[in-house]
Each structure stands twice: as structure tokens, then as C-alpha cells.
Design a protein around this motif. Structure first.
Motif, PDB file in Angstrom:
ATOM      1  N   GLN A 465      31.672  33.964 -15.724  1.00 29.60           N
ATOM      2  CA  GLN A 465      32.369  33.012 -16.589  1.00 29.60           C
ATOM      3  C   GLN A 465      31.588  32.762 -17.879  1.00 29.60           C
ATOM      4  N   ARG A 466      30.285  32.701 -17.741  1.00 29.17           N
ATOM      5  CA  ARG A 466      29.452  32.498 -18.937  1.00 29.17           C
ATOM      6  C   ARG A 466      29.595  33.676 -19.899  1.00 29.17           C
ATOM      7  N   GLN A 467      29.608  34.886 -19.374  1.00 30.43           N
ATOM      8  CA  GLN A 467      29.781  36.069 -20.207  1.00 30.43           C
ATOM      9  C   GLN A 467      31.171  36.088 -20.841  1.00 30.43           C
ATOM     10  N   LEU A 468      32.207  35.643 -20.069  1.00 33.03           N
ATOM     11  CA  LEU A 468      33.567  35.579 -20.604  1.00 33.03           C
ATOM     12  C   LEU A 468      33.635  34.621 -21.787  1.00 33.03           C
ATOM     13  N   GLY A 482      36.912  30.168 -31.451  1.00 40.48           N
ATOM     14  CA  GLY A 482      35.560  30.662 -31.200  1.00 40.48           C
ATOM     15  C   GLY A 482      34.578  29.533 -30.982  1.00 40.48           C
ATOM     16  N   THR A 483      34.704  28.485 -31.820  1.00 42.25           N
ATOM     17  CA  THR A 483      33.822  27.329 -31.672  1.00 42.25           C
ATOM     18  C   THR A 483      34.049  26.632 -30.330  1.00 42.25           C
ATOM     19  N   ALA A 484      35.326  26.540 -29.932  1.00 41.96           N
ATOM     20  CA  ALA A 484      35.656  25.872 -28.672  1.00 41.96           C
ATOM     21  C   ALA A 484      35.052  26.597 -27.487  1.00 41.96           C
ATOM     22  N   PHE A 485      35.117  27.924 -27.488  1.00 37.36           N
ATOM     23  CA  PHE A 485      34.588  28.663 -26.347  1.00 37.36           C
ATOM     24  C   PHE A 485      33.053  28.695 -26.346  1.00 37.36           C
ATOM     25  N   ARG A 486      32.451  28.633 -27.531  1.00 38.94           N
ATOM     26  CA  ARG A 486      30.994  28.528 -27.552  1.00 38.94           C
ATOM     27  C   ARG A 486      30.568  27.180 -26.941  1.00 38.94           C
ATOM     28  N   SER A 487      31.318  26.133 -27.297  1.00 33.90           N
ATOM     29  CA  SER A 487      31.038  24.813 -26.713  1.00 33.90           C
ATOM     30  C   SER A 487      31.300  24.810 -25.213  1.00 33.90           C
ATOM     31  N   LEU A 488      32.349  25.549 -24.799  1.00 34.39           N
ATOM     32  CA  LEU A 488      32.673  25.620 -23.382  1.00 34.39           C
ATOM     33  C   LEU A 488      31.564  26.330 -22.604  1.00 34.39           C
ATOM     34  N   ARG A 489      30.971  27.358 -23.225  1.00 33.19           N
ATOM     35  CA  ARG A 489      29.850  28.055 -22.566  1.00 33.19           C
ATOM     36  C   ARG A 489      28.665  27.109 -22.405  1.00 33.19           C
ATOM     37  N   ASP A 490      28.387  26.326 -23.453  1.00 28.85           N
ATOM     38  CA  ASP A 490      27.288  25.358 -23.364  1.00 28.85           C
ATOM     39  C   ASP A 490      27.583  24.298 -22.299  1.00 28.85           C
ATOM     40  N   SER A 491      28.860  23.885 -22.207  1.00 32.04           N
ATOM     41  CA  SER A 491      29.239  22.897 -21.187  1.00 32.04           C
ATOM     42  C   SER A 491      29.067  23.471 -19.786  1.00 32.04           C
ATOM     43  N   LEU A 492      29.370  24.758 -19.644  1.00 31.11           N
ATOM     44  CA  LEU A 492      29.181  25.410 -18.351  1.00 31.11           C
ATOM     45  C   LEU A 492      27.711  25.424 -17.965  1.00 31.11           C
ATOM     46  N   ASP A 493      26.830  25.721 -18.951  1.00 31.41           N
ATOM     47  CA  ASP A 493      25.395  25.709 -18.672  1.00 31.41           C
ATOM     48  C   ASP A 493      24.941  24.310 -18.240  1.00 31.41           C
TER      49      ASP A 493
END
Length: 746
Positions: A465-468, A482-493
Motif C-alpha cells: 500500500q505504501r508503494q501504491l 498527487g499531493t493527496a496521495f503523498r499525504s496519504l502515504r505519510d498518514s499510513l506511515d
């Protein structure tokens, strides 16, 4: 016979030994001796008188010899004493300086006599005039060899003692750095200097008398050699002096050259192997003289060929030097790119292993769940066609489940059977009723449920999911999505870290944070390597840019390392060539040393420690000592030929003129002027002479040249000379010694 003109040497011998008049007349005609003796006032004693056969026991006095030795330097020092220690130094040097000037005038006079045919006589040496004065004062003369040796030894002692105080003062008070440095060198170990001066002066006198039969020049040279040998031995350091950085580097280079097999005709010359400027200047000068230059060129060429042979031996272990460098680069780059991608996968697997220890409970991380809903809402605002992107669909399905395609087909069929279309009134309401009826009848609504529906995210899926999210952010960079998914990756971390902390697994939080950083660097590097050209990708490894070599070389297979080794050899081949295609060994040295400095561990991992050490040592020898081989064609050769046409005739002409002036015979003088340097060079390059030079002559020259070093350093600070004599890139053929050229007028 009577028309033959007397030589300067014979005139001088007759003036010192009038009893040779019969032999002189026999050679130059009757009355010739009388004409010479009437014009030339004979000196009372030759500079280095020889012991003659006498019918009576030689007389003389050792006391008189001592007085005659000490009086001149001490008298000069006494005259300068009113002006302090520096005045004493000047006074002590006055008589030798006057002798040198007189000798220069007499030499010029001899030359004028040859040109004009006249006879102008000779000036008496001031030192001889001083001895004549002592004779008139009643001081006994030194008649025996022992007495004259004592006189010379005590004369050296008096000169040394009278100058020492002035030198010590100048070492502290001289205006220029050069003068202070030279004075400091010459004032070192004053007691040892004075003790050594006596045997050194005596040895010079004895050697001169032994060589007197060979002529004044031979006697003078013998005296100088004996004095220097005894003086150098007497002033030898009791303990080894601290070596300079340059000397340590030169010794290391010479040792590595011997280990590599540079011996015999390929051995480094003293100028290449050491820091002694005498050897370097001799080699630089001899390298420009006809019949000597060729010997040095041949030696340098053989060294270059031997070095190239070492490189080829290493290359043979990996299939030889690549016949097609481009193909080698392509194969090596492919290995690098595969290993870089494998590096990303390896770190990803490590992250997956750590993250899979617990699942992520979405109820424990409401912020992450809200970020998912926000992202879905943002996706709903984009055109349906764009939402068909596989990455978007993956996001939807992972979190919100994958709708059952069979259920959708059944709903559409039921609505179609009753004549409803999407444009019909109440279409959506009827569609919902039909869907619910079918679901209630047992048809699944989703092929599989999403994470949101299940309420948790499996730890094993965290990395996927992080890679996605990262891929979605990169694909849509510069946009709100793009900004939303970068934030989503950080939220996942953050969600992963929070759930680990709730479970008391703080160590895993730290480990995962480090791995995430490594993964980002590896992925970025992989993207750049993937987009790079073949040669650039190989150079990434050689230079260890961004620690690529450190990260990917351990992941390479033997086959990939073999391909990379071929690419490295191709890089060496291309970067070390003359335009004509022949290897420039100095370029090889510079380029390989640069790569080794950038990453000392890279070459050993590719070629193996032993082979890498061999090439690295060879590169150091090539960079510090070897000379480029003269190419067989091309611009450099034409330049060399132009130099031959413009400078060689001038040098031959100068040799003819100088030799003729010295001997009076054009053919003999030219032969001596051209042949002597060639024979000297041949002897100098012989193994026996080079061993003797390193063991005997080099230490002596270093001792003699101690005051010269500060002078050279001072001149270099003014930009007048370059004291880095043993550096490639000089004036002679591109790699000779620039400073020697400047000092010698070439």
C-alpha cells in the motif's frame, strides 16, 4: 712544427715549470719557450703542487704550514670584525671570491688568446699573492705532501670557523626568507662542521697532488670529489633525518615499482624514483641532448610497455581487454541496473518483514481512515475516464472492496427485461431494490472486501500500500491528487508507527523508520540509473555516486560482476588512450587514482582485492614516476618532428662550437661534445651505476644540496621556477621536468 701554436695548457705548465723549456721548444720550435717565459711571470707554486723527485730530503715546516693555512681566512675575518659577525662572514669569503673572479678573468683571457693569437698573460690568484706575502715575512713554506695537506685542512678549518658566527646571525636576522633558510642550513652542527673541515681539506689536497700529472682540471675535480666524500661522510646524521612527505611518497612509489617487476631495463631511474634534484636535472638535461635523449625515450617506452603488460594480465583474468567497448558498457550497465532494482526489492522485503508483525487496526488510527475517505472524495471529482487508471482502481478496491461483476450483470439484465434504461424515471431506485433482492438471495455484493470494510489493514500489505501511494503521488506530481496521495502515504506511515507503539513495539518503529529512509534513497537512485546511459551507469558504480557501489555490488551475481569488470576495463581503455589508439600510461594513472579516491572499496569488490591492489599500485607509479610513451603517429609526432627540425640542429651546432673551443680541434671537439653525454647517459642508466647512485651518490648530493632547497622554495614563491621537478606534464615531450628546463635555459 715551428708553426704550431702553443696550447693554453702547455703555456701554463711551462710557466710553472721552466725546466720544461727544452721539451717545449722541441714541440713548438726553438725559442718558443723563451718567448712565453718573458711574457708570463711564473707563479711560485701551482694550485696543487706535486711532489717532485729531489736529490735532498724535502724541508719545510708543519708550523709554517699551519700558519699559512689559518692566516688567510682569519685575516679576512679580522678585517670584517668591526662590522660584526656578518662582517666576519664577508671577510672570510673575500679571498675565495677574489680567487673565483680571477679564475674567470684568466679563463676569458685564454679564450681571447685563442681568438686573436695574442699573449696577454695571467693574473696572479689573490690567494697566491697572500702566500707570497707570507714567504716575504719569513713564514716557512709547506714542502711535503703532509705539510701541504695540513695547510689545506687548517685553511678549511679557519674558513669554517670564521664564517660560522656570521651564518648563525644571518639565520636570525636576514631580511629575506631565502637568506634565513640558507643560513640556517649552513650553520647547522657547527662543531661537526669544524671537525670535518680539517680531514676534508687535507683529502682534497692529497687527491689533487695524486692527479696532478693528468692536468689542472683533473686535479681540481679530484680535489672536489675527495673533499665532498670526506665532508659528506663526516657530516652524516647520527640518526636518520625525518623524511619529508615528498620523500616518503617517492620511497613508497619506488618500492611499489620494484614489487610490480620494474627492474633491469624497466627499473625507475634515480630521477623517477627519488626526490634528488641533481638526478632530476641531469635527466631533464640529458633528455634534450642528441644521442642521450633517445636512451631516455627508450627507457620510458619500455617502462610504459611493461606497465601496459601488467594491465593486460589483469584483464586476461576477466576475458581480456574488450574488443568492443560499447558492448562491454551495455552489458555492464545492464548488470548495474538489475542490481539497483534488486536493491529496491531487498529493502522492500525487509520493510514487509518488519511491518507484518501486527495488523493496523483502523479504529486506532482515525486520522488515517479520514485521509482515505478524503482521497476517495477527491477521486470522485475527476472524470470517470481518468478513474479507470489501474492505480486508481487498485486504491478503490484495496480500501473499499471490489464490486461483484456477476451481480452487476444480473442487475443490468433484470432492469433491461422490464424496459428500464439509465434515462428512465426511478431507474436508480429500482436498481437499488433489484441489487438488494439479489444480495439477499445469496449473490455476494463484493468479490472481496476492502480494508475499510474489514476494519484493519494486514501488516503484510503495508509495504504494497505504501508503494501504491508513492506511485500515485509520483504519477500525479504537481496536482492536488498527487499531493493527496503523498499525504496519504505519510498518514499510513504514522498509522503503522502508532499501532506499533500501542502494542509496545517501539524498537520496530525505529527500525522501520530507518528502512523507509533507505527505501526512498534506493528507489530514487534506481530511477536515475534506469534512465542513465550505459557508460553513465557504469561510472555511477566506479565513482560510488550516492553510495551506489556500496549498496548494489554485494547483491550482484558472479555473472553480473564479470560483465561489470569488462565495463570497467573498457572504461580504463577508453580513458587512457592517445588519439592514435595507443595507451597513455600517465592518463591511466591519473584516472584510476581519481576513481580509487572516490571509492577505495569499489575496485576490490569488482576485480578482487589482489587485482585491484596491483592496478592501484601501478596507477600510483604511473602517476608519480612514469612517462607517456611517444605515440607512433598523429599530432604529437608531428610536433616532436618540428622540435627536432628546429632545436636539434641548434644543439648540434652548440656542441660543435663548444667542443672546438675547448679542444681546438673541430672533429675531436664535436665528437667529445656529442659522445660524452651519450656515454654518460648509458653508464647512468646501467643497473650497477643506479645501485651505486642510490647507495652512495644520492645521500652525498642530498647533503651538498641542503642550502639549495630553501633557495628553490623562495624562487618558487616568486613564480620564477617550479620546484616540483618530478611531476608529469613538463616541457619536454609533455612529461619531462619543467623546473629543470627553466633553470637550464631550455
Amino acid at each position: 712544427m715551428a708553426d704550431k701554436k702553443p696550447t693554453t695548457k702547455d703555456i701554463y705548465l711551462l710557466s710553472q715549470n721552466p725546466n720544461l723549456a727544452p721539451q717545449f721548444d722541441e714541440v713548438y720550435g726553438d725559442g718558443a719557450a723563451a718567448q712565453v717565459l718573458t711574457r708570463v711571470r711564473p707563479q711560485t707554486r701551482a694550485p696543487y703542487p706535486r711532489t717532485q723527485q729531489q736529490t735532498t730530503q724535502p724541508q719545510g715546516s708543519y708550523t709554517g704550514a699551519a700558519v699559512r693555512g689559518l692566516a688567510p681566512p682569519l685575516l679576512g675575518a679580522a678585517m670584517g670584525a668591526p662590522f660584526g659577525p656578518v662582517g666576519m662572514l664577508a671577510g672570510g669569503l673575500a679571498l675565495p671570491a677574489a680567487d673565483a673572479l680571477t679564475a674567470l678573468i684568466n679563463t676569458a683571457t685564454a679564450g681571447a688568446e685563442k681568438v686573436t693569437g695574442g699573449q696577454y698573460g695571467r693574473r696572479v690568484m689573490p690567494s697566491q699573492a697572500m702566500q707570497d706575502l707570507l714567504t716575504q715575512l719569513g713564514v716557512p713554506q709547506a714542502e711535503t705532501t703532509g705539510q701541504r695537506a695540513l695547510q689545506a685542512g687548517l685553511g678549511a678549518l679557519g674558513s669554517t670557523a670564521s664564517q660560522m658566527s656570521g651564518l648563525q646571525t644571518l639565520a636570525r636576522t636576514a631580511v629575506t626568507p631565502m637568506a634565513r633558510a640558507i643560513s640556517t642550513q649552513m650553520a647547522q652542527r657547527p662543531v661537526a662542521q669544524m671537525v670535518t673541515s680539517v680531514p676534508a681539506g687535507a683529502a682534497g689536497q692529497i687527491a689533487a697532488e695524486s692527479a696532478q700529472n693528468l692536468g689542472p682540471a683533473a686535479a681540481t675535480l679530484a680535489a672536489m670529489a675527495a673533499s665532498m666524500a670526506v665532508g659528506g661522510a663526516g657530516m652524516a646524521q647520527r640518526q636518520a633525518p625525518v623524511q619529508t612527505t615528498a620523500q616518503v611518497r617517492a620511497a613508497d612509489t619506488a618500492a611499489k615499482a620494484r614489487q610490480l617487476g620494474f627492474t633491469g631495463e624497466t627499473a625507475l631511474t634515480p630521477g623517477q624514483a627519488g626526490t634528488n634534484r641533481t638526478a632530476q636535472i641531469f635527466e631533464a638535461t640529458a633528455g634534450t641532448i642528441p644521442f642521450s635523449a633517445g636512451q631516455f625515450t627508450r627507457r620510458y617506452g619500455m617502462q610504459s610497455d611493461f606497465a601496459e603488460g601488467i594491465i593486460n594480465k589483469v584483464a586476461d583474468l576477466f576475458g581480456g581487454m574488450p574488443a568492443q567497448p560499447d558492448a562491454a558498457f551495455s552489458s555492464g550497465a545492464s548488470a548495474v541496473k538489475s542490481a539497483a532494482a534488486r536493491n529496491v526489492d531487498t529493502i522492500g522485503s525487509q520493510i514487509r518483514q518488519v511491518a507484518s508483525q501486527t495488523d493496523i487496526d483502523l479504529k486506532q488510527v482515525p486520522n488515517f481512515e479520514q485521509s482515505i475517505l478524503n482521497a476517495r472524495k477527491l477521486l470522485a471529482s475527476i472524470p470517470p475516464a481518468m478513474r479507470k487508471d489501474p492505480l486508481f482502481e487498485s486504491f478503490e478496491q484495496f480500501y473499499f472492496g471490489k464490486p461483484n461483476e456477476e451481480l452487476k450483470l444480473k442487475v443490468d439484465a433484470a432492469l433491461s427485461n422490464v424496459g428500464l434504461t439509465p434515462l428512465s424515471p426511478n431507474y436508480k431506485a429500482t436498481q437499488a431494490i433489484v441489487r438488494k433482492q439479489l444480495v439477499d438471495s445469496g449473490i455476494p455484493e463484493y468479490e472481496y472486501l476492502g480494508y475499510q470494510q474489514r476494519g484493519s489493514l494486514p501488516g503484510s500489505d503495508y509495504q504494497d500500500q505504501r508503494q501504491l501511494f508513492g506511485d500515485l503521488a509520483y504519477t500525479n506530481k504537481g496536482t492536488k491528487i498527487g499531493t493527496a496521495f503523498r499525504s496519504l502515504r505519510d498518514s499510513l506511515d504514522d498509522a503503522r508507527d502508532q499501532t506499533f507503539k500501542i502494542a509496545g513495539m517501539n524498537d520496530q518503529v525505529t527500525k522501520l523508520k530507518d528502512l523507509r529512509g533507505s527505501y526512498g534513497s534506493a528507489k530514487d537512485l534506481n530511477d536515475r540509473v534506469k534512465a542513465a546511459g550505459d557508460k553513465t551507469a557504469v561510472n555511477y558504480i566506479l565513482a560510488n555516486q550516492d553510495s551506489l557501489a556500496t549498496k548494489v555490488l554485494p547483491l550482484m551475481t558472479d555473472v553480473e560482476k564479470q560483465s561489470l569488470a569488462q565495463a570497467v576495463l573498457a572504461d580504463i581503455q577508453q580513458n587512457s588512450m592517445f588519439p592514435t589508439g595507443e595507451m597513455d600510461i600517465t592518463k591511466f594513472g591519473r584516472n584510476l587514482i581519481k576513481d580509487v579516491k572516490a571509492s577505495p572499496t569499489t575496485l576490490p569488490q569488482i576485480l578482487g582485492p589482489e587485482n585491484a591492489t596491483t592496478l592501484t599500485n601501478l596507477a600510483q607509479v604511473a602517476q608519480s614516476a612514469l612517462k607517456s610513451k611517444v605515440p607512433t603517429s598523429g599530432t604529437s609526432e608531428r610536433t616532436g618532428m618540428m622540435g627536432l627540425l628546429t632545436s636539434m640542429p641548434a644543439k648540434v651546432g652548440a656542441a660543435m662550437a663548444g667542443g672546438t673551443a675547448l679542444t681546438g680541434e673541430p672533429l675531436l671537439g664535436t665528437a667529445l661534445a656529442l659522445g660524452t653525454p651519450a656515454l654518460a647517459t648509458k653508464a647512468y642508466l646501467s643497473p650497477r651505476m643506479q645501485r651505486m647512485y642510490g647507495n652512495t651518490m644520492d645521500p652525498m648530493f642530498n647533503y651538498m644540496g641542503a642550502p639549495v632547497d630553501p633557495m628553490m622554495q623562495y624562487l618558487q614563491s616568486l613564480g620564477m621556477v617550479n620546484t616540483q621537478l618530478n611531476q608529469p606534464g613538463g616541457a619536454f615531450g609533455g612529461d619531462m621536468y619543467p623546473a629543470a628546463a627553466g633553470l637550464l635555459g631550455y
